[in-house]
Write a protein that holds these residues in place. Structure first.
Motif, short mmCIF file in Angstrom:
data_model
loop_
_atom_site.label_atom_id
_atom_site.label_comp_id
_atom_site.label_asym_id
_atom_site.label_seq_id
_atom_site.Cartn_x
_atom_site.Cartn_y
_atom_site.Cartn_z
N GLN A 1 13.14 -2.81 20.18
CA GLN A 1 14.54 -3.19 20.28
C GLN A 1 14.88 -4.29 19.29
O GLN A 1 15.93 -4.26 18.64
CB GLN A 1 14.87 -3.65 21.70
N ARG A 2 13.97 -5.28 19.15
CA ARG A 2 14.21 -6.35 18.17
C ARG A 2 14.26 -5.79 16.76
O ARG A 2 15.08 -6.21 15.93
CB ARG A 2 13.11 -7.42 18.29
N LEU A 3 13.40 -4.83 16.48
CA LEU A 3 13.37 -4.20 15.16
C LEU A 3 14.71 -3.51 14.88
O LEU A 3 15.30 -3.69 13.81
CB LEU A 3 12.21 -3.21 15.10
N ARG A 4 15.20 -2.77 15.83
CA ARG A 4 16.47 -2.06 15.64
C ARG A 4 17.64 -3.04 15.52
O ARG A 4 18.56 -2.81 14.72
CB ARG A 4 16.70 -1.09 16.80
N ASP A 5 17.58 -4.12 16.29
CA ASP A 5 18.64 -5.13 16.19
C ASP A 5 18.65 -5.76 14.79
O ASP A 5 19.73 -5.99 14.21
CB ASP A 5 18.41 -6.23 17.23
N ASN A 6 17.46 -6.01 14.23
CA ASN A 6 17.40 -6.63 12.91
C ASN A 6 17.80 -5.67 11.80
O ASN A 6 18.34 -6.09 10.77
CB ASN A 6 15.99 -7.18 12.65
N LEU B 1 10.41 -6.84 10.38
CA LEU B 1 11.63 -6.33 11.02
C LEU B 1 11.72 -6.73 12.48
O LEU B 1 12.80 -6.79 13.05
CB LEU B 1 11.68 -4.80 10.89
N VAL B 2 10.56 -7.01 13.08
CA VAL B 2 10.56 -7.46 14.48
C VAL B 2 11.07 -8.89 14.57
O VAL B 2 11.88 -9.23 15.45
CB VAL B 2 9.16 -7.34 15.10
N VAL B 3 10.63 -9.75 13.65
CA VAL B 3 10.99 -11.18 13.72
C VAL B 3 12.14 -11.54 12.79
O VAL B 3 12.63 -12.68 12.80
CB VAL B 3 9.77 -12.07 13.41
N GLY B 4 12.57 -10.60 11.95
CA GLY B 4 13.70 -10.88 11.06
C GLY B 4 13.33 -11.66 9.82
O GLY B 4 14.11 -12.49 9.35
N ASN B 5 12.16 -11.39 9.26
CA ASN B 5 11.70 -12.09 8.06
C ASN B 5 11.90 -11.19 6.85
O ASN B 5 11.07 -10.32 6.55
CB ASN B 5 10.23 -12.47 8.22
N VAL B 6 13.01 -11.37 6.16
CA VAL B 6 13.36 -10.53 5.01
C VAL B 6 13.85 -11.39 3.85
O VAL B 6 14.18 -12.56 4.03
CB VAL B 6 14.44 -9.49 5.39
N GLU B 7 13.91 -10.77 2.68
CA GLU B 7 14.43 -11.46 1.50
C GLU B 7 15.02 -10.42 0.55
O GLU B 7 14.54 -9.28 0.49
CB GLU B 7 13.33 -12.24 0.79
N PRO B 8 16.05 -10.79 -0.21
CA PRO B 8 16.60 -9.85 -1.19
C PRO B 8 15.64 -9.67 -2.35
O PRO B 8 14.96 -10.62 -2.77
CB PRO B 8 17.91 -10.53 -1.63
N THR C 1 22.22 -0.47 1.18
CA THR C 1 21.09 -1.40 1.31
C THR C 1 19.84 -0.70 1.81
O THR C 1 19.87 -0.03 2.85
CB THR C 1 21.44 -2.56 2.26
N VAL C 2 18.74 -0.88 1.07
CA VAL C 2 17.47 -0.27 1.41
C VAL C 2 16.45 -1.36 1.72
O VAL C 2 16.30 -2.32 0.95
CB VAL C 2 16.94 0.59 0.23
N GLY C 3 15.78 -1.23 2.85
CA GLY C 3 14.69 -2.14 3.18
C GLY C 3 13.37 -1.52 2.76
O GLY C 3 13.18 -0.31 2.86
N ILE C 4 12.46 -2.34 2.26
CA ILE C 4 11.16 -1.85 1.83
C ILE C 4 10.07 -2.73 2.41
O ILE C 4 10.20 -3.96 2.45
CB ILE C 4 11.06 -1.78 0.29
N LEU C 5 9.00 -2.12 2.90
CA LEU C 5 7.91 -2.88 3.50
C LEU C 5 6.56 -2.25 3.17
O LEU C 5 6.48 -1.07 2.84
CB LEU C 5 8.09 -2.98 5.02
N THR C 6 5.51 -3.07 3.26
CA THR C 6 4.14 -2.61 3.05
C THR C 6 3.34 -2.93 4.30
O THR C 6 3.32 -4.07 4.75
CB THR C 6 3.51 -3.29 1.82
N GLY C 7 2.69 -1.91 4.86
CA GLY C 7 1.93 -2.11 6.09
C GLY C 7 0.47 -1.76 5.91
O GLY C 7 0.08 -1.08 4.96
N GLY C 8 -0.36 -2.24 6.84
CA GLY C 8 -1.80 -1.95 6.79
C GLY C 8 -2.52 -2.84 5.79
O GLY C 8 -2.05 -3.91 5.43
N GLY C 9 -3.68 -2.37 5.33
CA GLY C 9 -4.46 -3.15 4.38
C GLY C 9 -3.81 -3.22 3.01
O GLY C 9 -3.06 -2.32 2.62
N ASP C 10 -4.09 -4.30 2.28
CA ASP C 10 -3.56 -4.39 0.92
C ASP C 10 -4.23 -3.34 0.04
O ASP C 10 -5.28 -2.80 0.38
CB ASP C 10 -3.78 -5.79 0.34
N CYS C 11 -3.62 -3.06 -1.10
CA CYS C 11 -4.06 -1.94 -1.92
C CYS C 11 -3.54 -2.10 -3.34
O CYS C 11 -2.37 -2.41 -3.53
CB CYS C 11 -3.53 -0.65 -1.29
N PRO C 12 -4.39 -1.92 -4.36
CA PRO C 12 -3.90 -2.00 -5.74
C PRO C 12 -2.82 -0.96 -6.00
O PRO C 12 -3.00 0.22 -5.72
CB PRO C 12 -5.16 -1.71 -6.57
N GLY C 13 -1.70 -1.39 -6.51
CA GLY C 13 -0.59 -0.49 -6.81
C GLY C 13 0.63 -0.70 -5.94
O GLY C 13 1.70 -0.16 -6.23
#
Length: 347
Positions: free
Chosen positions: A83-88, A44-51, A3-15
Motif C-alpha cells: 500500500q505504501r508503494l502504491r501511495d508513493n 518506492l516503499v519509503v519514498g526515496n526517489v530523485e530526478p 514520468t517514468v520511475g526506474i529501479l535496480t533490484g537484487g545483487g549489483d551487476c556490471p552494466g
C-alpha cells in the motif's frame, strides 16, 4: 505518460548504469521525465526517489554497480508495504516503472502489472539464469573475470603440482562455471544441474597425474551438489549445507585431497565476479535493453520484459519469466563441448 520511475533490484551487476543511462536518454526523446528510485523496491516503499536527467547519467556508462543503489526488498511480503508503494507511485506522479532485476525483482514487477501498474522489466544477473532471454548483461563480464582467475591459477597449480579448486557464483544454475571453465581449460566442472560423484572426479584427476599432468583445475559452482545431496528435498539440502564446514569449494578440495593424495587448494572468487567495469558486450547489451524498454513504454507495451532471443530484442510477458530459473540443459552444446574436450563433469 510523462514520468517514468526506474529501479535496480537484487545483487549489483556490471552494466546496470548503462541501462539507466539508456532509459533516461531514450525516454527524453519521447518526452518522458525519469525518476530514479533508490535501493530497489524499498525506495518506492519509503519514498526515496530523485530526478534523473541527462546530466545525472553523464559518465556512468563504464561504471560498475548502480548509481541508484539496490536491495532485495520484496514489498509483497508485507501488505502494508504494498500500500505504501502504491501511495508513493501516486505521490510522485509515476506513470510507469522500469524494473531491472532477476527473477525476484521481476516477480514483484509482474504482480504490480497484474494490479494495473504499467511496468516494463529488464533482465539482470551475472548468473545468466533469467528465463526467456538468451543472455543477461553482466554475465559476460563475470565469465571474463573468472576466466582470467583460472588462467592465473594455472601457473601456481603447475608450479606446485596442486589441484586448484575455484568456487564461482551459481546457486541455482551453472552457466558461469560451465562457460568460464571451458574458456579457462578446467579439468573438471561441477554445476547444480549435474550431481557429481566425487569418486568420478578423483579418478579423472588421478588419471591426469599418472599421465604426467601433475596439476589440475576444478571449477565448482556454489550450488553444485553431490549425487547423495541431489536426493534430498529442498529443506533437508538447506539444513545439510548449513551444517557443512566451509563452502562447497572447500569441501570438494578436502574430499579430492583425501581421495587422491594430491595437494589441493581453494580460491573462492565471490563478489569479485560482479564488481567493477562491464566489458564491451555487456555495455552494448545493457544499452540495447534500456533503449528497448523506453521504446516499449512509448508504445504502451506494458507487462513485458525485454529479452534477447536469437539475436533479436523481443518483449516477453512478465508472467512467463517471474520467479523462474533458466538452468543449463544437460544436453546443451556447452556441456557437449566440455565433454568432447575431456572435461570431467562429475558424472
Amino acid at each position: 505518460m510523462t514520468t517514468v520511475g526506474i529501479l535496480t533490484g537484487g545483487g549489483d551487476c556490471p552494466g546496470l548504469n548503462a541501462v539507466i543511462r539508456a532509459v533516461v536518454r531514450t525516454g527524453a526523446k519521447h518526452g518522458f521525465d525519469t525518476i530514479g528510485v533508490r535501493d530497489g523496491w524499498l525506495g518506492l516503499v519509503v519514498g526515496n526517489v530523485e530526478p534523473l536527467t541527462d546530466y545525472s547519467v553523464t559518465g556512468i556508462l563504464p561504471k560498475g554497480g548502480t548509481i541508484l543503489g539496490t536491495s532485495r526488498t520484496n514489498p509483497f511480503k508485507n501488505e502494508a508495504d504494498v500500500q505504501r508503494l502504491r501511495d508513493n507511485i501516486r505521490k510522485f506522479g509515476i506513470d510507469a516503472i522500469v524494473a531491472i532485476g532477476g527473477e525476484d525483482t521481476l516477480g514483484v514487477a509482474n504482480r504490480l502489472s497484474q494490479m494495473g501498474v504499467p511496468v516494463v522489466g529488464i533482465p539482470k544477473t551475472i548468473d545468466n539464469d533469467v528465463a526467456a532471454t538468451d543472455y543477461t548483461f553482466g554475465f559476460d563480464t563475470a565469465v571474463s573475470i573468472v576466466t582470467e582467475a583460472i588462467d592465473r591459477l594455472h601457473t601456481t597449480a603447475e608450479s606446485h603440482h596442486r589441484v586448484m579448486v575455484v568456487e564461482v557464483m551459481g546457486r541455482n544454475a551453472g552457466w558461469i562455471a560451465t562457460v568460464a571453465g571451458i574458456a579457462g581449460g578446467a579439468d573438471a566442472i561441477l554445476i547444480p544441474e549435474i550431481p557429481f560423484d566425487l569418486d568420478e572426479v578423483a579418478s579423472h584427476l588421478r588419471a591426469r597425474y599418472e599421465r604426467g599432468k601433475k596439476f589440475s583445475i576444478v571449477v565448482v559452482a556454489e550450488g553444485a551438489r553431490s549425487v547423495e545431496e541431489s536426493r534430498l528435498d529442498k529443506k533437508a539440502f538447506k539444513k545439510a549445507r548449513e551444517q557443512m564446514s566451509g563452502s562447497i569449494g572447500y569441501r570438494v578440495a578436502r574430499e579430492i585431497q583425501d581421495a587422491t593424495g594430491l595437494e589441493s587448494r581453494v580460491t573462492v572468487l565471490g563478489y569479485l565476479q560482479r564488481g567493477g567495469t562491464p566489458v564491451a558486450f555487456d555495455r552494448v547489451l545493457a544499452s540495447q535493453f534500456g533503449t528497448a524498454a523506453a521504446n516499449m513504454l512509448a508504445e504502451g507495451n506494458y507487462g513485458k520484459m525485454v529479452a534477447l532471443q536469437d539475436n533479436r530484442l523481443v518483449g516477453v510477458p512478465l508472467e512467463n519469466v517471474a520467479n523462474r530459473i533458466k538452468s543449463v540443459p544437460v544436453d546443451h552444446r556447452m556441456i557437449e563441448t566440455a565433454r568432447d574436450v575431456g572435461t570431467c563433469l562429475g558424472d
